[in-house]
Design an enzyme around this catalytic site. Structure first.
Site, PDB file in Angstrom:
ATOM      1  CE  LYS A   1      -2.941   3.091   0.584  1.00 27.06           C
ATOM      2  NZ  LYS A   1      -4.341   3.351   0.504  1.00 27.06           N
TER       3      LYS A   1
ATOM      4  CB  CYS B   1      -3.695   8.727   0.584  1.00 27.98           C
ATOM      5  SG  CYS B   1      -5.369   8.605   1.187  1.00 27.98           S
TER       6      CYS B   1
HETATM    7  N1  SAJ Z   1      -2.314  14.947  -8.259  1.00 27.34           N
HETATM    8  C1  SAJ Z   1      -1.537  15.727  -9.065  1.00 27.34           C
HETATM    9  N2  SAJ Z   1      -1.260  15.279 -10.312  1.00 27.34           N
HETATM   10  C2  SAJ Z   1      -1.727  14.081 -10.798  1.00 27.34           C
HETATM   11  C3  SAJ Z   1      -2.512  13.282  -9.948  1.00 27.34           C
HETATM   12  C4  SAJ Z   1      -2.791  13.741  -8.694  1.00 27.34           C
HETATM   13  O1  SAJ Z   1      -1.101  16.824  -8.688  1.00 27.34           O
HETATM   14  O2  SAJ Z   1      -1.440  13.757 -11.940  1.00 27.34           O
HETATM   15  C5  SAJ Z   1      -2.620  15.400  -6.885  1.00 27.34           C
HETATM   16  C6  SAJ Z   1      -4.115  15.588  -6.643  1.00 27.34           C
HETATM   17  O3  SAJ Z   1      -4.540  16.836  -7.072  1.00 27.34           O
HETATM   18  C7  SAJ Z   1      -4.164  15.419  -5.152  1.00 27.34           C
HETATM   19  C8  SAJ Z   1      -3.102  14.373  -4.877  1.00 27.34           C
HETATM   20  O4  SAJ Z   1      -2.251  14.377  -6.006  1.00 27.34           O
HETATM   21  O5  SAJ Z   1      -3.817  16.624  -4.488  1.00 27.34           O
HETATM   22  C9  SAJ Z   1      -3.630  12.974  -4.664  1.00 27.34           C
HETATM   23  O6  SAJ Z   1      -4.706  12.703  -5.537  1.00 27.34           O
HETATM   24  P1  SAJ Z   1      -4.949  11.288  -6.247  1.00 27.34           P
HETATM   25  O7  SAJ Z   1      -6.207  11.406  -6.989  1.00 27.34           O
HETATM   26  O8  SAJ Z   1      -3.757  10.887  -7.008  1.00 27.34           O
HETATM   27  O9  SAJ Z   1      -5.028  10.261  -5.067  1.00 27.34           O
HETATM   28  P2  SAJ Z   1      -5.862  10.199  -3.678  1.00 27.34           P
HETATM   29  O10 SAJ Z   1      -4.974  10.733  -2.588  1.00 27.34           O
HETATM   30  O11 SAJ Z   1      -7.215  10.747  -3.791  1.00 27.34           O
HETATM   31  O12 SAJ Z   1      -5.998   8.599  -3.536  1.00 27.34           O
HETATM   32  C10 SAJ Z   1      -4.829   7.826  -3.495  1.00 27.34           C
HETATM   33  C11 SAJ Z   1      -4.987   6.654  -4.491  1.00 27.34           C
HETATM   34  N3  SAJ Z   1      -3.714   5.972  -4.667  1.00 27.34           N
HETATM   35  C12 SAJ Z   1      -3.190   5.743  -5.884  1.00 27.34           C
HETATM   36  O13 SAJ Z   1      -3.720   6.114  -6.903  1.00 27.34           O
HETATM   37  C13 SAJ Z   1      -1.899   4.986  -5.928  1.00 27.34           C
HETATM   38  C14 SAJ Z   1      -6.061   5.699  -3.988  1.00 27.34           C
HETATM   39  O14 SAJ Z   1      -6.135   4.560  -4.814  1.00 27.34           O
HETATM   40  C15 SAJ Z   1      -5.751   5.275  -2.555  1.00 27.34           C
HETATM   41  O15 SAJ Z   1      -6.740   4.412  -2.041  1.00 27.34           O
HETATM   42  C16 SAJ Z   1      -5.720   6.526  -1.708  1.00 27.34           C
HETATM   43  O16 SAJ Z   1      -4.654   7.349  -2.173  1.00 27.34           O
HETATM   44  C17 SAJ Z   1      -5.470   6.121  -0.269  1.00 27.34           C
HETATM   45  O17 SAJ Z   1      -6.443   6.109   0.509  1.00 27.34           O
HETATM   46  O18 SAJ Z   1      -4.339   5.778   0.068  1.00 27.34           O
END
Ligand code: SAJ
Length: 413
Positions: free
Chosen positions: A214, A268
């Site tokens: 994870k 996360c």
């Molecule tokens: N973000 C960027 N650029 C991107 C993608 C995301 O700047 O290309 C930023 C988003 O705006 C946000 C942060 O990253 O601030 C995280 O967003 P996210 O959509 O990537 O992820 P989370 O935090 O909502 O959810 C993540 C997920 N993990 C992965 O994709 C590996 C989810 O599957 C997990 O269950 C979750 O963390 C968790 O609970 O750990």
């Protein structure tokens, strides 16, 4: 299909616990949700929800109406206990397991022989073994699977949640799950539970590997976002549009660059990689640097806004979005919120915040920030900072931003 489980208790009714409780209840199993928040408990018992997540309201309402789901403040006996509480970090980025320990204290008095305890909270390597040891100290009458590999009174496993906020109900069912038992018997018992509602594949391993898997998933994403954020800063200095650059580079069949932004938020990705750094401080070099790059991005955006505001006598700055990502109300660890708050605190100008998913500003930003509608912000501001790519902002007509300085951290304009 209940697989012999009559009653499941879920500890922590937040973004993960509540949807999990509701989905299990929807499979006909009786579920009791336990939370320390009276507000959450009362809201759920009325068949309503206290968080924003698409379609969750309907599933919770159905589960409560059919009597399969209820929420309480106190633990009750069950066959399975799923711990879904937060694991933030403390000073110095070290993991804070106090919520998990508190959850163990809550359930310990009602545990019985044959119970399965599942830790779903994202946890540093070794946390599930800690749970087993804590429960053993709290209930010395029940044998635990660390010391009784060939048969114990309690079954304990780690099964990290992996759902994406905004798509939780779908991903809870369709995602593959990693199930890491303290022993093989623990993994198999946990597998039987997840089979009641997971359509994805359930992959069995040990607890430590499941914990690290994870953390690895979120660190992978963090490192890749850091790459995009670093590129965006390099491109600014080289006068290249980073969005165009990324879309061109991504036409290569083996390149898939993520999107730059104002920084990485949420509870996360901005947190979990630190658990790896904490466990292996000398070895986790890229992982630490990625965290530092992503954590440094809000400062960079603030400098850009300040430079733009300095061009106006009475700068009015429209901050579009406060949530940590698009189309959710979650402000936890949000770079957008931090940027807005700091701009106000530094007196950079009048700050108008637009966040369609909340009704009032959190206490940390109420001073010197006004929560306004998108149209009011567009009427009054001379500098726009796009901090979140909410759908409402994407459909903004281009003429409303004419004659305004635009700092678009999400590349939507
Ligand atoms: N973000 C960027 N650029 C991107 C993608 C995301 O700047 O290309 C930023 C988003 O705006 C946000 C942060 O990253 O601030 C995280 O967003 P996210 O959509 O990537 O992820 P989370 O935090 O909502 O959810 C993540 C997920 N993990 C992965 O994709 C590996 C989810 O599957 C997990 O269950 C979750 O963390 C968790 O609970 O750990």
């Amino acid at each position: 299909m209940s697989n012999g489980f009559q009653r499941v208790a879920v500890i922590g009714l937040g973004y993960i616990g509540l949807p999990t409780a509701a989905i299990i209840a929807s499979r006909g199993i009786e579920v009791v949700g336990i939370d320390v928040s009276e507000h959450a408990v009362n809201t759920i018992n009325q068949g309503k929800i206290h968080i924003v997540e698409p379609d969750l309201d309907m599933v919770v309402q159905a589960a409560v109406t059919t009597g399969k789901l209820k929420a309480t403040l106190e633990a009750e006996p069950a066959d399975v206990f799923i711990i879904a509480v937060p694991t933030p970090f403390k000073e110095g980025h070290t993991p804070d397991l106090s919520y998990i320990e508190a959850a163990c204290k809550t359930i310990a008095p009602v545990l019985a022989k044959g119970n399965l305890v599942i830790l779903e909270s994202t946890s540093p390597v070794g946390a599930t073994e800690k749970v087993a040891n804590w429960l053993s100290e709290m209930r010395p009458d029940l044998t635990n699977p660390i010391t009784n590999v060939n048969g114990s009174d309690l079954y304990i496993a780690h099964c990290p949640e992996r759902v994406l906020p905004g798509r939780v109900l779908e991903e809870l069912v369709s995602n593959d799950r990693i199930i890491g038992g303290i022993s093989t018997a623990c993994s198999e018992k946990a597998l039987a539970l997840y089979k009641t509602f997971v359509r994805g594949e359930c992959l069995l391993t040990n607890a430590r590997t499941a914990e690290m898997a994870k953390l690895t998933e979120n660190a992978f994403r963090d490192v890749n976002i850091a790459f995009a954020n670093e590129l965006s800063i390099i491109c600014d200095s080289l006068k290249i549009n980073v969005w165009e650059l990324i879309s061109l580079a991504n036409r290569h069949p083996r390149v898939n660059i993520l999107s730059p932004g104002p920084g990485v938020g949420g509870h996360c990705i901005a947190v979990d990689p630190w658990f790896i750094v904490d466990s292996a401080p000398d070895e986790a070099r890229i992982i630490r640097t990625a965290r530092e790059i992503n954590d440094g991005k809000p400062e960079y955006v603030k400098r850009q806004v300040k430079a733009a505001a300095d061009e106006f006598k009475r700068p009015v700055i429209g901050c579009l979005g406060l949530a940590f990502k698009a189309n959710i109300d979650d402000l936890r660890e949000s770079p957008a919120l931090a940027i807005t708050r700091d701009l106000a605190a530094q007196g950079v100008g009048e700050i108008l915040a637009v966040e369609p998913n909340i009704k009032q500003l959190p206490a940390s930003v109420t001073e010197d920030v006004s929560l306004v509608s998108l149209s009011e912000a567009m009427e009054r501001c001379n500098v726009i900072v796009v901090l979140v790519d909410h759908t409402e902002f994407k459909s903004m007509p281009l003429e409303v931003i004419k004659n305004k300085v635009v700092i678009d951290t999400r590349g939507i304009i």
